[in-house]
Design a protein around this motif. Structure first.
Motif, PDB file in Angstrom:
ATOM      1  N   THR B   4      -0.666   6.029  -0.639  1.00 43.21           N
ATOM      2  CA  THR B   4      -1.636   4.953  -0.831  1.00 43.21           C
ATOM      3  C   THR B   4      -2.378   4.705   0.468  1.00 43.21           C
ATOM      4  OG1 THR B   4      -0.117   3.198  -0.182  1.00 43.21           O
ATOM      5  CG2 THR B   4      -0.085   3.889  -2.488  1.00 43.21           C
ATOM      6  N   GLU B   5      -3.538   4.047   0.333  1.00 40.38           N
ATOM      7  CA  GLU B   5      -4.306   3.754   1.530  1.00 40.38           C
ATOM      8  C   GLU B   5      -3.512   2.824   2.451  1.00 40.38           C
ATOM      9  OE1 GLU B   5      -8.128   1.992   0.861  1.00 40.38           O
ATOM     10  OE2 GLU B   5      -8.774   2.386   2.927  1.00 40.38           O
ATOM     11  N   GLN B   6      -2.844   1.837   1.841  1.00 37.33           N
ATOM     12  CA  GLN B   6      -2.039   0.915   2.633  1.00 37.33           C
ATOM     13  C   GLN B   6      -1.047   1.669   3.520  1.00 37.33           C
ATOM     14  OE1 GLN B   6      -2.804   0.649  -0.555  1.00 37.33           O
ATOM     15  NE2 GLN B   6      -3.183  -1.468  -1.157  1.00 37.33           N
ATOM     16  N   LYS B   7      -0.337   2.599   2.881  1.00 43.26           N
ATOM     17  CA  LYS B   7       0.685   3.326   3.639  1.00 43.26           C
ATOM     18  C   LYS B   7       0.081   4.114   4.786  1.00 43.26           C
ATOM     19  CE  LYS B   7       3.962   5.021   1.328  1.00 43.26           C
ATOM     20  NZ  LYS B   7       4.194   5.712   0.056  1.00 43.26           N
ATOM     21  N   SER B   8      -1.046   4.770   4.543  1.00 43.99           N
ATOM     22  CA  SER B   8      -1.576   5.608   5.621  1.00 43.99           C
ATOM     23  C   SER B   8      -2.183   4.755   6.733  1.00 43.99           C
ATOM     24  CB  SER B   8      -2.555   6.652   5.085  1.00 43.99           C
ATOM     25  OG  SER B   8      -3.618   6.021   4.425  1.00 43.99           O
ATOM     26  N   VAL B   9      -2.762   3.611   6.376  1.00 52.45           N
ATOM     27  CA  VAL B   9      -3.282   2.744   7.437  1.00 52.45           C
ATOM     28  C   VAL B   9      -2.144   2.184   8.278  1.00 52.45           C
ATOM     29  CG1 VAL B   9      -4.513   0.604   7.937  1.00 52.45           C
ATOM     30  CG2 VAL B   9      -5.419   2.183   6.238  1.00 52.45           C
ATOM     31  N   SER B  28      -0.627  -8.049  11.193  1.00 52.38           N
ATOM     32  CA  SER B  28      -1.882  -8.668  11.621  1.00 52.38           C
ATOM     33  C   SER B  28      -2.888  -7.613  12.088  1.00 52.38           C
ATOM     34  CB  SER B  28      -1.628  -9.721  12.700  1.00 52.38           C
ATOM     35  OG  SER B  28      -1.375  -9.109  13.927  1.00 52.38           O
ATOM     36  N   GLU B  29      -2.406  -6.502  12.622  1.00 50.53           N
ATOM     37  CA  GLU B  29      -3.346  -5.444  13.007  1.00 50.53           C
ATOM     38  C   GLU B  29      -3.902  -4.711  11.797  1.00 50.53           C
ATOM     39  OE1 GLU B  29      -1.760  -2.893  16.102  1.00 50.53           O
ATOM     40  OE2 GLU B  29      -0.703  -4.609  16.962  1.00 50.53           O
ATOM     41  N   VAL B  30      -3.033  -4.448  10.852  1.00 49.51           N
ATOM     42  CA  VAL B  30      -3.472  -3.727   9.654  1.00 49.51           C
ATOM     43  C   VAL B  30      -4.479  -4.566   8.869  1.00 49.51           C
ATOM     44  CG1 VAL B  30      -2.682  -2.884   7.408  1.00 49.51           C
ATOM     45  CG2 VAL B  30      -1.444  -2.250   9.468  1.00 49.51           C
ATOM     46  N   ARG B  31      -4.298  -5.876   8.904  1.00 49.78           N
ATOM     47  CA  ARG B  31      -5.194  -6.751   8.151  1.00 49.78           C
ATOM     48  C   ARG B  31      -6.638  -6.677   8.622  1.00 49.78           C
ATOM     49  NH1 ARG B  31      -3.237 -12.780   7.174  1.00 49.78           N
ATOM     50  NH2 ARG B  31      -2.478 -12.352   9.274  1.00 49.78           N
ATOM     51  N   GLU B  32      -6.840  -6.229   9.861  1.00 52.27           N
ATOM     52  CA  GLU B  32      -8.220  -6.065  10.334  1.00 52.27           C
ATOM     53  C   GLU B  32      -8.923  -4.962   9.554  1.00 52.27           C
ATOM     54  OE1 GLU B  32      -8.188  -5.572  14.580  1.00 52.27           O
ATOM     55  OE2 GLU B  32      -6.964  -7.380  14.863  1.00 52.27           O
ATOM     56  N   ARG B  33      -8.143  -3.994   9.081  1.00 53.30           N
ATOM     57  CA  ARG B  33      -8.753  -2.919   8.295  1.00 53.30           C
ATOM     58  C   ARG B  33      -8.611  -3.147   6.797  1.00 53.30           C
ATOM     59  NH1 ARG B  33      -6.733   2.685  10.872  1.00 53.30           N
ATOM     60  NH2 ARG B  33      -7.724   3.464   8.972  1.00 53.30           N
ATOM     61  N   LEU B  39       2.120  -9.007   3.431  1.00 51.67           N
ATOM     62  CA  LEU B  39       3.208  -8.717   4.362  1.00 51.67           C
ATOM     63  C   LEU B  39       4.306  -7.898   3.700  1.00 51.67           C
ATOM     64  CD1 LEU B  39       4.518  -9.154   7.135  1.00 51.67           C
ATOM     65  CD2 LEU B  39       5.341 -11.360   6.318  1.00 51.67           C
ATOM     66  N   GLY B  40       4.567  -8.198   2.424  1.00 50.42           N
ATOM     67  CA  GLY B  40       5.584  -7.438   1.708  1.00 50.42           C
ATOM     68  C   GLY B  40       5.263  -5.957   1.645  1.00 50.42           C
ATOM     69  N   THR B  41       4.007  -5.638   1.493  1.00 48.74           N
ATOM     70  CA  THR B  41       3.597  -4.235   1.459  1.00 48.74           C
ATOM     71  C   THR B  41       3.869  -3.567   2.801  1.00 48.74           C
ATOM     72  OG1 THR B  41       1.885  -4.724  -0.153  1.00 48.74           O
ATOM     73  CG2 THR B  41       1.631  -2.703   1.090  1.00 48.74           C
ATOM     74  N   VAL B  42       3.633  -4.287   3.867  1.00 43.86           N
ATOM     75  CA  VAL B  42       3.913  -3.732   5.186  1.00 43.86           C
ATOM     76  C   VAL B  42       5.401  -3.439   5.320  1.00 43.86           C
ATOM     77  CG1 VAL B  42       3.857  -4.203   7.663  1.00 43.86           C
ATOM     78  CG2 VAL B  42       1.915  -4.837   6.234  1.00 43.86           C
ATOM     79  N   TYR B  43       6.234  -4.410   4.964  1.00 38.65           N
ATOM     80  CA  TYR B  43       7.678  -4.188   5.034  1.00 38.65           C
ATOM     81  C   TYR B  43       8.106  -3.022   4.158  1.00 38.65           C
ATOM     82  CZ  TYR B  43       9.226  -8.226   7.755  1.00 38.65           C
ATOM     83  OH  TYR B  43       9.483  -9.110   8.765  1.00 38.65           O
ATOM     84  N   ARG B  44       7.582  -2.983   2.942  1.00 40.55           N
ATOM     85  CA  ARG B  44       7.993  -1.944   1.999  1.00 40.55           C
ATOM     86  C   ARG B  44       7.653  -0.562   2.532  1.00 40.55           C
ATOM     87  NH1 ARG B  44       4.625  -2.567  -1.847  1.00 40.55           N
ATOM     88  NH2 ARG B  44       4.863  -4.823  -1.952  1.00 40.55           N
TER      89      ARG B  44
END
Lengths: 130, 130
Positions: B4-9, B28-33, B39-44
DNA sequence: AATATACTAGTAATAGTTATCATTAAGGAG
DNA sequence: CTCCTTAATGATAACTATTACTAGTATATT
Protein backbone atom coordinates in the motif's frame (compact mmCIF):
# COMPACT_ATOMS: atom_id res chain seq x y z
CA UNK A 1 14.46 8.33 52.64
CA UNK A 2 12.11 7.47 55.47
CA UNK A 3 11.68 3.93 56.75
CA UNK A 4 8.08 2.84 56.38
CA UNK A 5 6.46 -0.51 56.92
CA UNK A 6 5.25 -0.51 53.31
CA UNK A 7 8.76 -0.07 52.01
CA UNK A 8 10.25 -2.83 54.11
CA UNK A 9 7.47 -5.30 53.29
CA UNK A 10 7.86 -4.58 49.58
CA UNK A 11 11.58 -5.18 49.85
CA UNK A 12 11.13 -8.35 51.89
CA UNK A 13 8.62 -9.76 49.43
CA UNK A 14 10.86 -8.97 46.47
CA UNK A 15 13.81 -10.59 48.21
CA UNK A 16 11.97 -13.89 48.52
CA UNK A 17 11.85 -14.00 44.73
CA UNK A 18 14.29 -15.90 42.60
CA UNK A 19 12.60 -14.55 39.50
CA UNK A 20 11.90 -11.00 38.42
CA UNK A 21 8.39 -9.93 39.30
CA UNK A 22 6.49 -7.02 37.81
CA UNK A 23 5.11 -4.22 39.96
CA UNK A 24 1.59 -5.63 39.90
CA UNK A 25 2.77 -9.11 40.87
CA UNK A 26 4.50 -7.60 43.88
CA UNK A 27 1.42 -5.53 44.61
CA UNK A 28 -0.80 -8.58 44.89
CA UNK A 29 1.70 -10.41 47.08
CA UNK A 30 2.32 -7.46 49.35
CA UNK A 31 -1.42 -6.97 49.78
CA UNK A 32 -1.59 -10.29 51.61
CA UNK A 33 0.41 -8.68 54.38
CA UNK A 34 -0.75 -5.07 53.98
CA UNK A 35 -4.27 -5.26 52.53
CA UNK A 36 -4.70 -1.50 52.36
CA UNK A 37 -1.55 -0.71 50.43
CA UNK A 38 -2.06 0.98 47.08
CA UNK A 39 -0.43 0.22 43.76
CA UNK A 40 1.06 3.70 43.61
CA UNK A 41 2.92 3.07 46.85
CA UNK A 42 4.41 -0.08 45.38
CA UNK A 43 5.61 1.78 42.30
CA UNK A 44 6.93 4.67 44.36
CA UNK A 45 8.93 2.44 46.66
CA UNK A 46 10.30 0.23 43.91
CA UNK A 47 11.50 3.40 42.23
CA UNK A 48 13.22 4.64 45.40
CA UNK A 49 14.76 1.29 46.19
CA UNK A 50 16.17 0.96 42.72
CA UNK A 51 17.44 4.49 42.42
CA UNK A 52 19.23 4.06 45.73
CA UNK A 53 20.81 0.84 44.52
CA UNK A 54 19.13 -1.62 46.87
CA UNK A 55 17.34 -3.43 44.07
CA UNK A 56 17.49 -3.20 40.29
CA UNK A 57 14.88 -2.08 37.82
CA UNK A 58 15.02 -4.07 34.60
CA UNK A 59 14.06 -2.36 31.38
CA UNK A 60 14.31 -5.19 28.93
CA UNK A 61 12.15 -6.06 25.96
CA UNK A 62 8.43 -6.51 26.50
CA UNK A 63 6.04 -3.97 27.91
CA UNK A 64 6.46 -4.29 31.64
CA UNK A 65 9.32 -3.31 33.82
CA UNK A 66 10.58 -5.95 36.19
CA UNK A 67 12.39 -5.82 39.47
CA UNK A 68 15.42 -7.79 40.51
CA UNK A 69 16.34 -8.23 44.19
CA UNK A 70 19.96 -8.53 43.13
CA UNK A 71 21.44 -5.11 42.32
CA UNK A 72 24.80 -6.56 41.26
CA UNK A 73 25.59 -6.40 37.58
CA UNK A 74 24.55 -9.53 35.74
CA UNK A 75 22.85 -10.53 32.51
CA UNK A 76 19.44 -11.95 31.65
CA UNK A 77 17.63 -14.28 29.35
CA UNK A 78 14.07 -13.37 28.35
CA UNK A 79 11.50 -15.79 26.97
CA UNK A 80 9.50 -14.15 24.20
CA UNK A 81 6.66 -16.63 24.72
CA UNK A 82 6.01 -16.60 28.46
CA UNK A 83 7.88 -13.33 29.21
CA UNK A 84 9.83 -14.91 32.03
CA UNK A 85 13.28 -13.60 32.78
CA UNK A 86 16.14 -15.77 33.98
CA UNK A 87 19.35 -14.66 35.61
CA UNK A 88 22.55 -15.67 33.96
CA UNK A 89 25.34 -16.64 36.34
CA UNK A 90 26.86 -13.64 38.03
CA UNK A 91 30.37 -14.76 37.22
CA UNK A 92 29.53 -14.71 33.52
CA UNK A 93 31.34 -11.59 32.45
CA UNK A 94 31.64 -10.53 28.87
CA UNK A 95 34.53 -8.33 27.91
CA UNK A 96 32.73 -5.41 26.32
CA UNK A 97 34.65 -3.01 24.08
CA UNK A 98 35.17 0.62 25.03
CA UNK A 99 32.83 2.20 22.52
CA UNK A 100 34.10 5.69 23.21
CA UNK A 101 37.55 4.92 21.91
CA UNK A 102 36.05 2.85 19.08
CA UNK A 103 33.93 5.78 17.94
CA UNK A 104 36.06 8.66 19.20
CA UNK A 105 33.31 10.04 21.33
CA UNK A 106 33.03 11.55 24.79
CA UNK A 107 29.87 9.91 26.00
CA UNK A 108 29.59 9.07 29.67
CA UNK A 109 28.97 5.35 29.86
CA UNK A 110 27.09 4.41 32.99
CA UNK A 111 26.42 0.78 32.24
CA UNK A 112 25.41 -1.88 29.78
CA UNK A 113 22.46 -4.18 29.40
CA UNK A 114 23.01 -7.55 27.81
CA UNK A 115 19.93 -9.59 27.15
CA UNK A 116 19.60 -12.93 25.42
CA UNK A 117 16.13 -13.74 24.16
CA UNK A 118 14.34 -16.72 22.71
CA UNK A 119 12.31 -19.62 24.10
CA UNK A 120 12.97 -20.77 27.63
CA UNK A 121 13.49 -24.48 28.24
CA UNK A 122 9.85 -25.05 29.12
CA UNK A 123 8.39 -23.10 26.21
CA UNK A 124 10.85 -24.70 23.81
CA UNK A 125 9.70 -28.14 24.94
CA UNK A 126 6.06 -27.14 24.54
CA UNK A 127 6.67 -25.93 21.01
CA UNK A 128 8.04 -29.28 19.98
CA UNK A 129 4.94 -30.99 21.33
CA UNK A 130 2.67 -28.77 19.25
CA UNK B 1 1.51 -8.68 2.62
CA UNK B 2 -0.11 -6.19 0.29
CA UNK B 3 1.75 -3.17 -1.07
CA UNK B 4 0.00 0.00 0.00
CA UNK B 5 1.02 3.60 -0.41
CA UNK B 6 0.90 4.05 3.36
CA UNK B 7 3.37 1.24 3.89
CA UNK B 8 5.85 2.46 1.32
CA UNK B 9 5.73 6.05 2.55
CA UNK B 10 6.29 4.92 6.13
CA UNK B 11 9.27 2.86 5.01
CA UNK B 12 10.68 5.68 2.90
CA UNK B 13 10.38 8.16 5.73
CA UNK B 14 12.01 5.79 8.18
CA UNK B 15 14.84 5.15 5.75
CA UNK B 16 15.73 8.83 5.61
CA UNK B 17 16.49 8.63 9.32
CA UNK B 18 19.93 8.13 10.71
CA UNK B 19 18.47 8.01 14.19
CA UNK B 20 15.79 5.76 15.64
CA UNK B 21 12.41 7.46 15.64
CA UNK B 22 9.39 6.44 17.69
CA UNK B 23 6.09 5.55 16.08
CA UNK B 24 4.57 8.95 16.82
CA UNK B 25 7.57 10.80 15.39
CA UNK B 26 7.16 8.83 12.18
CA UNK B 27 3.42 9.46 12.29
CA UNK B 28 3.86 13.21 12.29
CA UNK B 29 6.42 13.09 9.49
CA UNK B 30 4.39 10.74 7.35
CA UNK B 31 1.34 12.95 7.79
CA UNK B 32 3.09 15.68 5.82
CA UNK B 33 2.83 13.42 2.80
CA UNK B 34 -0.34 11.54 3.69
CA UNK B 35 -2.40 13.90 5.84
CA UNK B 36 -5.23 11.40 6.37
CA UNK B 37 -3.14 8.51 7.63
CA UNK B 38 -3.94 7.30 11.09
CA UNK B 39 -1.60 6.42 13.91
CA UNK B 40 -2.88 2.86 13.99
CA UNK B 41 -1.80 2.39 10.40
CA UNK B 42 1.68 3.54 11.27
CA UNK B 43 1.89 1.07 14.14
CA UNK B 44 0.46 -1.74 12.04
CA UNK B 45 2.89 -1.24 9.21
CA UNK B 46 5.91 -0.81 11.44
CA UNK B 47 4.95 -4.10 13.04
CA UNK B 48 4.67 -5.86 9.68
CA UNK B 49 7.85 -4.37 8.32
CA UNK B 50 9.80 -5.41 11.37
CA UNK B 51 8.35 -8.89 11.65
CA UNK B 52 9.22 -9.47 8.00
CA UNK B 53 12.77 -8.30 8.59
CA UNK B 54 12.76 -5.13 6.50
CA UNK B 55 13.32 -2.87 9.50
CA UNK B 56 14.05 -3.50 13.16
CA UNK B 57 11.95 -2.79 16.21
CA UNK B 58 14.08 -1.75 19.17
CA UNK B 59 12.90 -2.65 22.63
CA UNK B 60 15.51 -0.97 24.75
CA UNK B 61 15.19 0.85 28.04
CA UNK B 62 12.76 3.73 28.29
CA UNK B 63 9.07 3.62 27.65
CA UNK B 64 8.79 3.89 23.91
CA UNK B 65 9.73 1.44 21.24
CA UNK B 66 11.90 2.77 18.47
CA UNK B 67 12.41 1.77 14.89
CA UNK B 68 15.65 1.27 13.07
CA UNK B 69 15.83 1.35 9.26
CA UNK B 70 18.81 -1.01 9.47
CA UNK B 71 17.70 -4.58 10.20
CA UNK B 72 21.25 -5.90 10.41
CA UNK B 73 22.43 -6.92 13.84
CA UNK B 74 24.24 -4.12 15.59
CA UNK B 75 24.40 -2.54 19.03
CA UNK B 76 23.15 0.72 20.49
CA UNK B 77 23.94 3.44 22.93
CA UNK B 78 21.02 5.08 24.75
CA UNK B 79 21.16 8.48 26.44
CA UNK B 80 19.21 8.39 29.69
CA UNK B 81 18.81 12.18 29.60
CA UNK B 82 17.54 12.94 26.09
CA UNK B 83 16.48 9.35 25.24
CA UNK B 84 18.31 9.42 21.94
CA UNK B 85 19.72 6.19 20.59
CA UNK B 86 22.93 5.95 18.63
CA UNK B 87 24.12 3.12 16.44
CA UNK B 88 27.39 1.52 17.27
CA UNK B 89 29.51 0.56 14.29
CA UNK B 90 28.18 -2.52 12.55
CA UNK B 91 31.57 -4.17 12.50
CA UNK B 92 31.73 -3.96 16.28
CA UNK B 93 31.08 -7.55 17.20
CA UNK B 94 31.32 -8.87 20.72
CA UNK B 95 31.99 -12.52 21.22
CA UNK B 96 29.09 -13.55 23.41
CA UNK B 97 29.30 -16.77 25.38
CA UNK B 98 26.99 -19.70 24.68
CA UNK B 99 24.80 -19.46 27.76
CA UNK B 100 23.19 -22.81 27.14
CA UNK B 101 26.41 -24.69 27.61
CA UNK B 102 27.35 -22.39 30.50
CA UNK B 103 24.12 -23.17 32.33
CA UNK B 104 23.41 -26.62 30.92
CA UNK B 105 20.08 -25.58 29.53
CA UNK B 106 18.12 -26.23 26.34
CA UNK B 107 16.75 -22.80 25.69
CA UNK B 108 16.35 -21.70 22.10
CA UNK B 109 18.39 -18.54 21.72
CA UNK B 110 17.02 -16.33 18.97
CA UNK B 111 19.16 -13.28 19.53
CA UNK B 112 20.80 -10.85 21.89
CA UNK B 113 20.40 -7.20 22.69
CA UNK B 114 23.43 -5.28 23.83
CA UNK B 115 22.81 -1.75 24.95
CA UNK B 116 25.22 0.75 26.44
CA UNK B 117 23.60 3.59 28.35
CA UNK B 118 24.69 6.85 29.90
CA UNK B 119 24.92 10.46 28.75
CA UNK B 120 25.43 11.17 25.08
CA UNK B 121 28.19 13.57 24.08
CA UNK B 122 25.84 16.55 23.95
CA UNK B 123 24.10 15.86 27.26
CA UNK B 124 27.41 15.12 28.95
CA UNK B 125 28.71 18.51 27.81
CA UNK B 126 25.57 20.23 29.07
CA UNK B 127 25.91 18.61 32.47
CA UNK B 128 29.38 20.02 32.92
CA UNK B 129 28.09 23.50 32.12
CA UNK B 130 25.43 23.30 34.84
C1' DA C 1 -13.92 -6.06 -15.14
C1' DA C 2 -15.27 -8.78 -11.14
C1' DT C 3 -14.13 -10.36 -6.80
C1' DA C 4 -12.05 -11.81 -2.47
C1' DT C 5 -9.94 -10.01 1.19
C1' DA C 6 -6.00 -7.43 3.28
C1' DC C 7 -5.68 -2.86 4.62
C1' DT C 8 -7.33 1.74 6.09
C1' DA C 9 -9.27 5.74 8.93
C1' DG C 10 -11.39 6.80 12.81
C1' DT C 11 -12.24 5.76 17.16
C1' DA C 12 -12.62 3.19 21.39
C1' DA C 13 -10.34 0.37 24.59
C1' DT C 14 -6.54 -1.36 27.23
C1' DA C 15 -2.28 -1.66 29.92
C1' DG C 16 1.26 0.20 32.43
C1' DT C 17 2.76 3.91 34.93
C1' DT C 18 2.81 8.52 36.94
C1' DA C 19 0.61 12.61 39.08
C1' DT C 20 -2.49 14.80 42.42
C1' DC C 21 -4.04 15.71 46.89
C1' DA C 22 -5.92 15.47 51.36
C1' DT C 23 -4.51 12.71 55.27
C1' DT C 24 -1.16 10.03 58.03
C1' DA C 25 2.93 8.92 60.38
C1' DA C 26 8.26 8.96 60.57
C1' DG C 27 11.73 10.69 63.24
C1' DG C 28 14.48 14.78 64.72
C1' DA C 29 14.37 18.92 67.95
C1' DG C 30 13.37 20.59 72.18
C1' DC D 1 7.87 12.15 75.79
C1' DT D 2 5.57 15.69 73.00
C1' DC D 3 5.67 18.75 69.23
C1' DC D 4 6.39 19.67 64.56
C1' DT D 5 8.13 19.44 59.95
C1' DT D 6 7.61 17.06 56.00
C1' DA D 7 8.14 12.61 53.54
C1' DA D 8 5.10 9.00 52.62
C1' DT D 9 0.47 7.03 52.07
C1' DG D 10 -4.20 5.58 50.00
C1' DA D 11 -7.42 6.64 46.76
C1' DT D 12 -8.18 8.13 42.54
C1' DA D 13 -7.56 10.61 38.31
C1' DA D 14 -4.70 11.44 34.49
C1' DC D 15 -1.55 10.23 31.11
C1' DT D 16 1.13 7.72 27.54
C1' DA D 17 1.99 4.10 24.49
C1' DT D 18 -0.07 0.66 22.10
C1' DT D 19 -3.68 -2.48 20.45
C1' DA D 20 -8.42 -3.72 19.09
C1' DC D 21 -12.64 -2.92 16.57
C1' DT D 22 -15.42 -1.93 12.58
C1' DA D 23 -17.47 -0.22 8.52
C1' DG D 24 -15.69 1.17 4.39
C1' DT D 25 -11.72 1.17 0.76
C1' DA D 26 -8.25 -0.36 -2.33
C1' DT D 27 -5.04 -4.02 -3.88
C1' DA D 28 -4.01 -7.65 -6.77
C1' DT D 29 -5.56 -12.03 -8.46
C1' DT D 30 -8.71 -14.37 -11.38
Amino acid sequence: MRNTEQKSVILEVLQTHKDHPTADQLYSEVRERLPKISLGTVYRNLEKLSSSGVIMKLELGGNQKRFDPNPMDHYHFRCITCSSIEDLPQDLKVDLPDINSETRSNRVILGTTLEYYGYCEECAANKILN
